[in-house]
Motif scaffolding. Structure first.
Motif, mmCIF file in Angstrom:
data_model
loop_
_atom_site.group_PDB
_atom_site.id
_atom_site.type_symbol
_atom_site.label_atom_id
_atom_site.label_comp_id
_atom_site.label_asym_id
_atom_site.label_seq_id
_atom_site.Cartn_x
_atom_site.Cartn_y
_atom_site.Cartn_z
ATOM 1 N N TYR A 1 24.471 -50.420 99.795
ATOM 2 C CA TYR A 1 25.759 -50.244 100.246
ATOM 3 C C TYR A 1 25.481 -49.866 101.883
ATOM 4 N N PRO A 2 26.566 -50.572 102.681
ATOM 5 C CA PRO A 2 26.370 -50.475 104.241
ATOM 6 C C PRO A 2 26.491 -48.976 104.656
ATOM 7 N N ARG A 3 27.117 -48.196 104.011
ATOM 8 C CA ARG A 3 27.093 -46.762 104.504
ATOM 9 C C ARG A 3 25.674 -46.178 104.491
ATOM 10 N N GLU A 4 24.899 -46.582 103.547
ATOM 11 C CA GLU A 4 23.267 -45.994 103.374
ATOM 12 C C GLU A 4 22.518 -46.782 104.428
ATOM 13 N N VAL A 5 22.797 -47.903 104.856
ATOM 14 C CA VAL A 5 21.838 -48.562 105.985
ATOM 15 C C VAL A 5 22.513 -47.826 107.209
ATOM 16 N N VAL A 6 23.642 -47.631 107.556
ATOM 17 C CA VAL A 6 24.181 -46.945 108.520
ATOM 18 C C VAL A 6 23.361 -45.399 108.790
ATOM 19 N N LYS A 7 23.645 -44.720 107.521
ATOM 20 C CA LYS A 7 22.957 -43.253 107.562
ATOM 21 C C LYS A 7 21.423 -43.586 107.943
ATOM 22 N N THR A 38 25.723 -59.614 105.250
ATOM 23 C CA THR A 38 24.997 -59.495 106.617
ATOM 24 C C THR A 38 25.982 -59.317 107.805
ATOM 25 N N LYS A 39 27.304 -59.931 107.487
ATOM 26 C CA LYS A 39 28.322 -59.981 108.482
ATOM 27 C C LYS A 39 28.807 -58.280 108.443
ATOM 28 N N LYS A 40 28.895 -57.859 107.448
ATOM 29 C CA LYS A 40 29.528 -56.603 107.009
ATOM 30 C C LYS A 40 28.635 -55.340 107.739
ATOM 31 N N LEU A 41 27.346 -55.736 107.474
ATOM 32 C CA LEU A 41 26.354 -54.793 108.209
ATOM 33 C C LEU A 41 26.297 -54.805 109.573
ATOM 34 N N LYS A 42 26.182 -56.054 109.919
ATOM 35 C CA LYS A 42 26.345 -56.267 111.682
ATOM 36 C C LYS A 42 27.528 -55.574 112.050
ATOM 37 N N ASP A 43 28.803 -55.605 111.467
ATOM 38 C CA ASP A 43 29.984 -55.252 112.096
ATOM 39 C C ASP A 43 29.925 -53.467 112.130
ATOM 40 N N ALA A 44 29.641 -53.059 110.963
ATOM 41 C CA ALA A 44 29.263 -51.572 111.115
ATOM 42 C C ALA A 44 28.468 -51.139 111.994
ATOM 43 N N GLN A 51 21.760 -53.113 117.157
ATOM 44 C CA GLN A 51 21.756 -54.464 117.120
ATOM 45 C C GLN A 51 21.127 -54.746 115.784
ATOM 46 N N VAL A 52 21.623 -55.928 115.366
ATOM 47 C CA VAL A 52 20.935 -56.469 114.178
ATOM 48 C C VAL A 52 20.248 -57.751 114.841
ATOM 49 N N LEU A 53 18.842 -57.813 114.564
ATOM 50 C CA LEU A 53 17.830 -58.633 115.398
ATOM 51 C C LEU A 53 17.756 -59.910 114.092
ATOM 52 N N ASP A 54 17.598 -59.572 112.877
ATOM 53 C CA ASP A 54 17.474 -60.660 111.941
ATOM 54 C C ASP A 54 17.649 -60.323 110.455
ATOM 55 N N HIS A 55 17.875 -61.127 109.807
ATOM 56 C CA HIS A 55 18.024 -60.933 108.127
ATOM 57 C C HIS A 55 17.144 -62.169 107.743
ATOM 58 N N ILE A 56 16.055 -61.770 107.029
ATOM 59 C CA ILE A 56 14.998 -62.653 106.590
ATOM 60 C C ILE A 56 14.815 -62.578 104.771
ATOM 61 N N ILE A 57 15.218 -63.890 104.523
ATOM 62 C CA ILE A 57 15.189 -64.134 102.904
ATOM 63 C C ILE A 57 14.044 -64.609 102.609
#
Length: 74
Positions: A1-7, A38-44, A51-57
């Motif tokens: 969940y984005p809120r958990e990442v933000v927390k 990724t877009k949702k997390l970056k925007d939040a 800053q979101v530096l990367d998202h690696i799969i």
């Protein structure tokens, strides 16, 4: 969940983050869900100046990976 990442970013006083996850199928191409999240997390996080530096799969069982930054998707 984005809120958990933000927390967590706030808790760690992060200035930047890198996301990563594994695709068990072995394919490293991002899904539409990967792109949307990724877009949702970056925007939040942008609202907090994180800053979101990367998202690696990472492909499961092989040495392949996909970098959103390398493909100019951030």
């Amino acid at each position: 969940y984005p809120r958990e990442v933000v927390k967590q970013a706030l808790h760690l006083e992060a200035a930047a983050v890198i996301f990563s996850h594994c695709h068990p199928s072995g394919t490293v191409q991002p899904s539409s869900q990967d792109r949307a999240l990724t877009k949702k997390l970056k925007d939040a996080l942008a609202l907090l100046d994180v800053q979101v530096l990367d998202h690696i799969i990472i492909g499961y069982g092989n040495s392949q990976f996909f970098s959103f930054a390398d493909h100019h998707l951030l």
